[in-house]
Enzyme design. Structure first.
Site, PDB file in Angstrom:
ATOM      1  CG  ASP A 125       5.177   0.169  10.268  1.00  0.00           C
ATOM      2  OD1 ASP A 125       5.689  -0.485   9.050  1.00  0.00           O
ATOM      3  OD2 ASP A 125       4.211   0.743  10.417  1.00  0.00           O
ATOM      4  CG  ASP A 141       6.794   2.508   5.512  1.00  0.00           C
ATOM      5  OD1 ASP A 141       5.991   2.043   4.769  1.00  0.00           O
ATOM      6  OD2 ASP A 141       6.650   2.286   6.799  1.00  0.00           O
TER       7      ASP A 141
END
Length: 176
Positions: A125, A141
């Site tokens: 991330d 995402d």
């Protein structure tokens, strides 16, 4: 005069190509984040609002269910298989293009993060909204979140109950 529509095979091939391109984009952005951000201070894009901040996430949002990789992998695989089946059943009408696209983006996001989980045992991330302390996230995402939002809007405002007859095995016309 009847409009010409693409064959089911052509549509599925285009959806598969889009799926692959989306996964490649996700994986390339994750690799770029590793190269540019891992072990370094966050890159501030908009002070107090948006940063690029590298994080290896072994859980879900806010690191919930940390180290439950098998659960996330199972969910991603089940979602991808279900979406693949749905894409073969959804009519090839222009009316259903938003549904097709939403499902392809959701599947690509699920598989993009699945690749990380299977290969690395964590998800890379790197996008962080500081202003609202939102969980650090990635391109996969974004695919899932935005496509799910548009899927919900489509189901609520674009489609009617009878549009989903294909779920019961009833075929609707294949025209545009």
């Amino acid at each position: 005069m009847k409009k010409k529509t693409a064959s089911r095979g052509t549509v599925l091939l285009l959806e598969a190509a889009l799926f692959v391109v989306l996964i490649v984009i996700d994986q390339l952005t994750k690799q770029a984040a590793v190269t540019a951000l891992k072990g370094k201070d966050p890159a501030v894009l908009i002070p107090g609002v948006l940063e690029l901040y590298y994080l290896e996430n072994t859980g879900a949002a806010f690191s919930m269910l940390e180290n439950a990789q098998w659960l996330f992998a199972l969910i991603a695989i089940a979602a991808a298989v279900l979406i693949a089946v749905l894409l073969t059943r959804i009519p090839q009408k222009r009316h259903f293009v938003p549904l097709h696209l939403c499902l392809v983006f959701i599947a690509a996001g699920a598989v993009g993060n699945l690749i990380d989980r299977l290969m690395l045992h964590y998800v890379r991330d790197f996008i962080y909204f500081v202003i609202i302390n939102f969980p650090v996230f990635n391109v996969a995402d974004i695919y899932v979140t935005v496509a799910t939002f548009f899927l919900i809007l489509s189901v609520l405002f674009l489609y009617r109950d009878e549009d989903f007859a294909f779920l019961k095995g009833h075929r609707t016309g294949e025209g545009s």
